[in-house]
Design an enzyme around this catalytic site. Structure first.
Site, PDB file in Angstrom:
ATOM      1  CB  CYS A 150     -15.816 -14.945  -1.748  1.00 37.96           C
ATOM      2  SG  CYS A 150     -15.375 -13.345  -1.035  1.00 37.96           S
ATOM      3  CB  CYS A 210     -16.005  -7.142  -1.679  1.00 39.59           C
ATOM      4  SG  CYS A 210     -14.725  -7.001  -2.963  1.00 39.59           S
ATOM      5  CB  CYS A 258     -14.128 -11.729  -7.456  1.00 45.62           C
ATOM      6  SG  CYS A 258     -12.542 -11.412  -6.661  1.00 45.62           S
ATOM      7  CB  CYS A 311      -9.801 -10.949   0.606  1.00 36.79           C
ATOM      8  SG  CYS A 311      -9.710 -11.224  -1.186  1.00 36.79           S
ATOM      9  CD  GLN A 371       2.838  -8.670 -14.763  1.00 31.72           C
ATOM     10  OE1 GLN A 371       1.709  -8.372 -14.389  1.00 31.72           O
ATOM     11  NE2 GLN A 371       3.243  -8.519 -16.008  1.00 31.72           N
ATOM     12  CD  GLU A 420       8.771   1.601 -16.604  1.00 35.42           C
ATOM     13  OE1 GLU A 420       8.031   2.583 -16.359  1.00 35.42           O
ATOM     14  OE2 GLU A 420       8.379   0.567 -17.172  1.00 35.42           O
ATOM     15  CB  CYS A 464      -3.022  -6.381 -18.837  1.00 35.11           C
ATOM     16  SG  CYS A 464      -2.904  -4.585 -18.994  1.00 35.11           S
TER      17      CYS A 464
END
Length: 371
Positions: free
Chosen positions: A3, A11, A14, A87, A211, A261, A330
């Site tokens: 990248c 950036c 990541c 990106c 997601q 929900e 998560c």
């Protein structure tokens, strides 16, 4: 994956960029197993589910900086825009729209919002792509002032980029670190994006969560449906159901399921999907714990909570008659905390799903059975 943004220090989102993918997957799997070692026997772990190293993100959350003439689409660093249009994480069909969106900002004279002066109108662009290449576009604005100009020039954008099928304006007048506001104004006749996964089509509305990786979402739903089908519960709940992915896949296995929900937009999306697919799934806009406390327990509960975990719902589950729980998380740390509060359950299977390559983030799903 290589990248240029990461190498140039533009950036650093990541954190695992440059680490070979096999090593990333090994580290994540080992880390998650370590956090959950007190609750999950090593023999219960399935092989981690792989993702692609790049081109997996189905959504872009683009902070807008720069000027009307030269806008940046990406992130803000100390209030200044950093353009990340190239990106490599975005699905190609998503990235394809960025040049047209930048041109539209200039054409419609949408002044980027300036954090320092609190002036300007356009805060973010939220862009999502479906497996069929259709795109939902949302303008996050400080006020309604630019909407007339957006409407005026929108036909040109849709002609230049016909993949865009649903457009709306989200109004976020407050100066605060959130992505979007409460009010959504449709700008096209079509208001939903059709996400086709595993032969089930989900109709996603603008403020509904979905997601980040479509392929991993499909794998999660398949795994949960397989586990549920093996135990054939008489009924099931899908708590924190979002747009109803788990519920719809359980219903496709012939299980009567209710999804719960708090987001009305998500419930509207899920209900539309169930009706369209003619599946036996009902959806309720409510708090999961409040709903559980007011209803008799089903045979199976699926939970897919936010990072903080299920909280007090764990105690309700512990004292309920629910025989099986499928927990998608998560955050392995909050999952471990919730498992501490549910000692009557033991893990029968567990699996890491690599939702976010190039980062330490993870998704882990566990099948629990009452002892």
């Amino acid at each position: 994956m290589q990248c240029d943004y990461f190498d140039a220090n533009a950036c650093r989102s990541c954190s695992l960029m440059g680490t070979p993918y096999e090593e990333q997957l090994r580290r994540k799997d080992a880390a998650v197993r370590g956090v959950l070692a007190a609750h999950i026997d090593p023999q219960m772990w399935l092989a981690p589910y792989r993702n692609t190293e790049s081109g997996f993100r189905n959504k872009a959350k683009l902070a807008i900086g720069g000027t009307i003439a030269t806008p940046t689409l990406g992130i803000l660093d100390h209030g200044l825009g950093v353009d990340l249009r190239d990106c490599g994480l975005y699905e190609p069909a998503l990235a394809y729209t960025f040049a047209d969106l930048a041109t539209f900002i200039t054409t419609a004279r949408l002044a980027p919002y300036d954090l320092a002066t609190r002036r300007g109108e356009l805060k973010n662009l939220l862009v999502t792509v479906s497996p069929d290449g259709e795109v939902m576009l949302r303008f996050v604005l400080r006020s309604q002032e630019p909407i007339a100009r957006i409407r005026k020039y929108l036909p040109g954008l849709l002609a230049a980029c016909p993949a865009i099928v649903a457009v709306s304006a989200n109004i976020l007048p407050e100066h605060r670190a959130v992505l979007e506001g409460d009010r959504e104004i449709p700008l096209t006749e079509r208001e939903t994006l059709s996400m086709r996964l595993n032969d089930i089509t989900m109709h996603v509305r603008p403020q509904s969560f979905f997601q980040t990786s479509t392929d991993i979402a499909a794998a999660l739903y398949r795994q949960a449906a397989s586990w549920a089908a093996n135990h054939r519960p008489p009924d099931a709940w899908d708590l924190y159901c979002g747009v109803g992915g788990f519920a719809l896949h359980l219903a496709a296995e012939g299980i009567a399921v209710t999804g719960v929900e708090t987001s009305g937009e998500a419930i509207a999306s899920a209900s539309l999907s169930a009706a369209d697919a003619q599946l036996d799934a009902q959806f309720v806009a409510a708090d999961s714990l409040s709903f559980a406390a007011q209803h008799g327990a089903p045979g199976l509960v699926v939970v897919n909570p936010p990072r903080r975990g299920v909280g007090d719902l764990a105690a309700w589950l512990e004292h309920s008659t629910v025989s099986h729980i499928i927990y998608s998380s998560c955050n392995a740390a909050s999952l471990a905390t919730d498992l501490d509060a549910m000692p009557s359950y033991r893990a029968r299977a567990a699996r890491l799903f690599d939702m976010f390559p190039q980062t330490d983030h993870h998704e882990v799903m566990v099948l629990l059975q009452r002892r």
